[in-house]
Design an enzyme around this catalytic site. Structure first.
Site, short mmCIF file in Angstrom:
data_model
loop_
_atom_site.label_atom_id
_atom_site.label_comp_id
_atom_site.label_asym_id
_atom_site.label_seq_id
_atom_site.Cartn_x
_atom_site.Cartn_y
_atom_site.Cartn_z
N GLU A 241 8.44 0.64 -13.43
CA GLU A 241 7.36 0.40 -12.46
C GLU A 241 7.84 -0.71 -11.54
O GLU A 241 8.08 -1.83 -11.98
CB GLU A 241 6.07 0.00 -13.16
CG GLU A 241 4.91 -0.24 -12.20
CD GLU A 241 3.73 -0.92 -12.86
OE1 GLU A 241 3.15 -1.82 -12.21
OE2 GLU A 241 3.40 -0.57 -14.00
N CYS A 278 0.21 -5.56 -9.48
CA CYS A 278 0.97 -4.41 -8.97
C CYS A 278 0.10 -3.50 -8.13
O CYS A 278 0.62 -2.70 -7.34
CB CYS A 278 1.59 -3.64 -10.13
SG CYS A 278 0.39 -3.19 -11.42
#
Length: 498
Positions: A241, A278
């Site tokens: 990620e 994020c």
């Protein structure tokens, strides 16, 4: 040992505690071999028994909550309330995977009866998912619990039956060390380990006993490790990620209905955790009429300390470069403490035509409380631009009741470049649930098929195996006649508990 990893207080820049020794390559090798040795017994343990171990890890972490949260706050400056909630999220993740194991559908048990009368003839086939082996997990900087040592990657991999070796993040080495101590006190020997230091992380990815890697971090760091994983003599899956700008589109009627309220909500999401999420909404498409309210809200917003000095410097240099580029105007800046690694929120504005001509530059992620507002006059102008955006974890649409048809078209334009579509909400905050997908096209993740949050994240650590024409007593319990475990299975194409 080549040195130590020192923790620091982001509020002051001063050291916290003693340095944690870096892990040598010899020690990495020992941990990886121990994981490989523990794999047969751990993977063969009945799922309900692994579930009990996960519950015990959660209980042990809850029992150590006060000391872990205090240490994490000293090393991250994220605050006791936020960290207390995050640790509870972490233990809830572990318990969720206990539920996943007890429910049993995660193995995707599939049974086909023999049919000699079709072309080609079909033998007896039994298929299920089996654990990969020992895996490496790279802890994130911005979530010292939930995406770190005992976070979602670790929980899902342990649930799958895979031993785990965590690469601790240098922003919170003491917290990582203590969390690892708690986990290791509960799980069987060899099933869990931790390494510290950049060289140890590289050695972990390249070790032949490691069968897959999970990573949460920067695009540059993730890409370097992704390349290492693929350059091995035996390439392995690398579930990274990486970066995400999380585009948000606000349609005209929604913008006009309550500009100040919308701006306040946007800034709340933008500055949450000093923008170190994020899912931070770093790219906003809005009518120009909304910009004054957004600018007012940002100008009165307070920043705070970033997790480490490198992040603080990167945020300042990146946003300074954007301000000097001539492509976007800095329309507002908030406040920040002068000490430590603190930064202030920043808001930029650019017209849609300029954005479309310089899309690569203007979609660079500035990790922290910064956003670019792209102004448009007609929502239809957005539809050819949105599919050109880089991959993101989320895409959001704000629409009034009169704008549902337009919202649907915008969502369809966003869908190919995001992993989660949000309506009239904000992307910060990722529920731990069966239906969650936390992934997206590059650079959001390296493998958009999979999620790193939610029950189905266990799928990353499993591979399918088909047993053809084997006698019932030699099959795994999940595939035997009569369904002795009572789990959901697909039998001759029909899904059910049979």
């Amino acid at each position: 040992m080549s040195g130590g990893v020192q923790g620091f207080d982001p509020r002051t820049g001063e050291p916290v505690g003693d340095a944690v020794p870096e892990t040598s390559q010899v020690e990495v090798d020992e941990l990886a071999r121990a994981g490989a040795a523990a794999f047969p017994a751990w993977s063969a343990l009945p799922a309900t028994e692994r579930a009990s171990v996960l519950d015990a890890v959660a209980d042990a972490l809850d029992a150590s909550a006060d000391s872990l949260v205090a240490l994490a706050d000293a090393e991250t400056a994220l605050g006791v309330p936020r960290l207390t909630t995050e640790l509870k999220r972490t233990t809830n993740q572990l318990r969720l995977f206990g539920e996943v194991l007890r429910e049993g559908s995660y193995v995707e048990a599939t049974l086909d009866s023999a049919d000699p009368g079709i072309v080609p003839p079909r033998p007896v086939l039994r298929r299920l998912l089996r654990p990969l082996g020992t895996v490496g997990v790279f802890a994130a900087s911005n979530f010292p619990f939930a995406f770190s040592v005992a976070g979602g990657d670790t929980a899902s991999a342990l649930a799958a039956g895979c031993p785990v070796i965590v690469k601790a993040h240098p922003s919170h080495p003491g917290t990582s060390h203590e969390t690892a101590r708690v986990v290791a006190s509960v799980v069987p020997p060899g099933v869990f380990g931790i390494v510290h230091g950049q060289e140890a992380g590289v050695a972990l990815v390249e070790h032949p006993a490691i069968r897959a890697v999970g990573f949460t971090g920067s695009t540059a760091g993730g890409r370097a490790l992704f390349d290492r994983a693929n350059a091995r003599p035996d390439p392995i899956p690398f579930y990274g990620e990486l970066g995400s700008v999380n585009p948000t589109v606000v349609l005209p009627d929604a913008a006009a209905a309550r500009p100040e309220g919308f701006a306040a909500e946007f800034v709340g999401s933008l500055t949450l955790g000093v923008g170190q999420f994020c899912t931070n909404p770093g790219l906003l498409f809005a009518p120009a009429s909304l910009v004054p309210a957004l600018a007012d809200a940002v100008s009165t917003a307070a920043g705070g300390p970033m997790l480490n000095e490198r992040m603080s410097d990167s945020y300042r240099s990146g946003t300074d470069e954007l301000a000097a580029s001539g492509l976007a105007d800095l329309v507002a800046a908030g406040t920040a403490p002068e000490k430590g690694w603190s930064v202030e929120p920043r808001l930029f504005q650019v017209p849609l035509a300029t954005f479309a001509d310089h899309l690569d530059k203007l979609t660079e992620e500035h990790f922290g409380p910064a956003a670019v507002v792209v102004t448009y006059t007609d929502p239809a102008e957005l539809e050819p631009v949105l599919p050109r955006l880089p991959g993101s974890l989320t895409g959001t649409v704000h629409a009034a009741g009169t704008e549902h048809e337009q919202a649907g078209r915008v969502a369809e334009a966003l869908r190919p470049v995001v992993g989660r579509l949000i309506f009239n909400g904000w992307p910060t905050g990722v529920a731990v649930a069966w239906g969650m997908h936390h992934g997206g096209p590059w650079p959001a993740t390296t493998v958009p098929l999979h999620t790193s949050v939610g029950a189905t994240s266990i799928r990353r650590w499993l591979v399918p195996v088909t047993y053809q024409s084997w006698p019932d007593d030699l099959l795994p319990a999940e595939l035997r006649e009569g369904n002795p475990l009572g789990i959901p299975r697909r039998v001759d194409g029909v899904l059910g508990v049979h």
